[in-house]
Scaffold this active site. Structure first.
Site, PDB file in Angstrom:
ATOM      1  N   ASP A  14       0.860  -1.276   0.094  1.00  0.00           N
ATOM      2  CA  ASP A  14      -0.015  -0.025   0.091  1.00  0.00           C
ATOM      3  C   ASP A  14       1.121   1.182  -0.002  1.00  0.00           C
ATOM      4  OD1 ASP A  14      -2.382  -1.257   0.052  1.00  0.00           O
ATOM      5  OD2 ASP A  14      -2.469  -1.432   2.162  1.00  0.00           O
ATOM      6  N   TYR A  16       6.061 -10.440   6.697  1.00  0.00           N
ATOM      7  CA  TYR A  16       5.777  -9.186   7.086  1.00  0.00           C
ATOM      8  C   TYR A  16       6.114  -8.598   8.245  1.00  0.00           C
ATOM      9  CZ  TYR A  16       2.735  -9.455   2.967  1.00  0.00           C
ATOM     10  OH  TYR A  16       2.541  -9.711   1.516  1.00  0.00           O
TER      11      TYR A  16
END
Length: 168
Positions: free
Chosen positions: A73, A132
């Site tokens: 994002d 992540y």
């Protein structure tokens, strides 16, 4: 968003990166996403993918679409992202191409290397793992504030671990 920092680390099946006489190439890169609207090309601002494709088009003298192993994002960083592109024939000096790519796109993108792979290798579908990482700091730190969530309330690690154990 407080999730300022994301590390994307795909692990690829070794059988997909053996051959050197192919026309598909993996680009290993990292980026600081602060000044990007994410990975994938979109109409509302500069993206990492767009920046790399524009640089490749200059160097290769024709459009070269790339496919990323995933998407991030706006404002999210990646220590390691892998993308692939196809080319009509062998590229003689991949180290030189990587060096030139590092000079053209944004200073927020680093191309680590470019490697030839078998034609069937796919940056997105052949990734075996994605990792992540989110960083939380318990104190104010001016050197990492753009890369971490600085939380000044004590964390209940026991409850956090219990909640994490419920995740699939």
């Amino acid at each position: 968003t407080w999730l300022d920092f994301c590390t994307f680390v795909p692990y690829f099946r070794k059988d997909k990166v053996k051959s050197i006489s192919v026309r598909r190439y993996f680009i290993y890169l990292g980026y600081n996403g602060k000044n990007f609207r994410g990975w994938q090309i979109q109409p509302n601002g500069m993206t990492v993918q767009q920046s790399i494709e524009e640089a490749l088009a200059i160097l290769m003298r024709k459009p070269v679409p790339i496919v990323g192993a995933g998407r991030t994002d706006a404002g999210v960083h990646a220590r390691l992202m892998i993308a692939h592109f196809d080319w009509e024939g062998p590229i003689e000096d991949l180290a030189f191409l990587a060096e030139k790519l590092n000079r053209l796109p944004s200073k927020d993108i680093a191309v680590y290397k470019i490697v030839p792979v078998v034609p069937e290798a796919h940056a997105r579908f052949d990734a075996c793992e994605r990792e992540y990482r989110y960083y939380i700091e318990p104190a104010k730190n001016p050197f990492t504030r753009a890369l971490t969530w600085q939380n000044f309330v004590p964390l209940d690690l026991e409850r956090m671990n219990l909640a994490a154990a419920l995740l699939p």
